[in-house]
Scaffold this motif. Sequence first.
Motif, PDB file in Angstrom:
ATOM      1  N   UNK A  30       1.300   0.651  -4.472  1.00 38.98           N
ATOM      2  CA  UNK A  30       0.173   0.440  -5.377  1.00 38.98           C
ATOM      3  C   UNK A  30      -0.290   1.763  -5.993  1.00 38.98           C
ATOM      4  N   UNK A  31      -0.310   2.825  -5.169  1.00 38.27           N
ATOM      5  CA  UNK A  31      -0.699   4.139  -5.661  1.00 38.27           C
ATOM      6  C   UNK A  31       0.306   4.657  -6.676  1.00 38.27           C
ATOM      7  N   UNK A  32       1.589   4.424  -6.378  1.00 38.01           N
ATOM      8  CA  UNK A  32       2.631   4.858  -7.300  1.00 38.01           C
ATOM      9  C   UNK A  32       2.500   4.131  -8.634  1.00 38.01           C
ATOM     10  N   UNK A  55       1.796   5.722 -12.258  1.00 34.06           N
ATOM     11  CA  UNK A  55       2.672   5.448 -13.387  1.00 34.06           C
ATOM     12  C   UNK A  55       1.864   4.973 -14.590  1.00 34.06           C
ATOM     13  N   UNK A  56       0.888   4.097 -14.338  1.00 38.60           N
ATOM     14  CA  UNK A  56       0.066   3.584 -15.423  1.00 38.60           C
ATOM     15  C   UNK A  56      -0.752   4.696 -16.068  1.00 38.60           C
ATOM     16  N   UNK A  77      -1.649   8.269 -20.573  1.00 37.75           N
ATOM     17  CA  UNK A  77      -1.778   9.649 -21.041  1.00 37.75           C
ATOM     18  C   UNK A  77      -0.718   9.959 -22.089  1.00 37.75           C
ATOM     19  N   UNK A  78       0.524   9.557 -21.814  1.00 42.42           N
ATOM     20  CA  UNK A  78       1.606   9.791 -22.778  1.00 42.42           C
ATOM     21  C   UNK A  78       1.304   9.095 -24.103  1.00 42.42           C
ATOM     22  N   UNK A  79       0.874   7.825 -24.043  1.00 44.91           N
ATOM     23  CA  UNK A  79       0.609   7.063 -25.261  1.00 44.91           C
ATOM     24  C   UNK A  79      -0.543   7.683 -26.048  1.00 44.91           C
ATOM     25  N   UNK A  80      -1.547   8.155 -25.340  1.00 46.92           N
ATOM     26  CA  UNK A  80      -2.704   8.776 -26.000  1.00 46.92           C
ATOM     27  C   UNK A  80      -2.290  10.050 -26.722  1.00 46.92           C
ATOM     28  N   UNK A  81      -1.573  10.926 -26.015  1.00 49.22           N
ATOM     29  CA  UNK A  81      -1.172  12.201 -26.606  1.00 49.22           C
ATOM     30  C   UNK A  81      -0.205  12.000 -27.769  1.00 49.22           C
TER      31      UNK A  81
END
Length: 316
Positions: free
Chosen positions: A6-8, A12-13, A18-22
């Motif tokens: 769940x933490x992983x 990942x999310x 973050x990737x999509x925002x940047x």
Amino acid sequence: MFVIQNSSLSFLNRNTVLWLTLSSLKGISQVILIENTVTGFIILAAIMISSPYLGLITLLSVIIGTLIGKIGGADAESVNRGLFGYNSVLTGMALSLFLSGENRWFIALIGAAIVAFFSAAMIHVMKNTGLPILTFPFIILTWFLLLTTYRMVTFKLSPELIPQDLSHWTLNIKGETNWYNGSVKGIGQIFFLDNNLSGILLYIAVFWAGWKFGLYAIIGNAAALITSYFLGGEHSLIFMGLYGYNAILTIIAVSIVFKDNQRFALLVGIIAACLTVPITASIDTWLLPYGLPALTMPFVLCSWLVLGARKVLTSL
């Protein structure tokens, strides 16, 4: 074990968001040929200030274009740099403004998706020429979709785009001369904005990316203002910035972004910026019977002209 998974997943999310925002913010900044997340954020804020609706369309459009590039398996570096987002931004904004009816926002977002595929096709077609695709996919797709309004009832052209008969056209060069408005609104018209505060924020966004970007934007806009005024252009168009925005994009393209240590890059950029003025007037005249805007075609033509000539005239 469940907690670790769940933490992983959460990690990942977070990374995906973050990737999509940047990448999306870079996609917005790439409209003015800049790769900078802060610049993209300031541009988005400038659009939101002028029109929250247009700001939302901008955000959704760039996300759509970026995701299509990612899911479609495009070169990761190109996607991360926002190169699949900027044509989607302009297409979504243009269609939401130049179409009317309740479904125009839906058509705008569909257009933002289609232009991402068009961009990929153009990248493939243009790769052997050594020339960038710039905003050509946005221009062609937007013109085509706007022209469907004459044949399909689903698409409704905005009442502001009125076809006119050239045989009855008269040039009116009278009107107020407001050099401040012309200086600020030129950069705003890149994003279809007619708002002085938004224009100031856009200059801040450009200067954030580098002093040279900001200075050249000012020089390009000034060159277009002076050229259009002394060539006898319509004052209403000049001081709304409608001759300035293509000049700004052109000088940034040929004097900074696609410059290969040419000695006369700035001079060539100023000449190219001035050249966008008569080309804008010409394209506007061609499109007058259809009621279509010139968009950024003068920028594309002038940039391709200079960049293509440099393949032979290497000192330029």
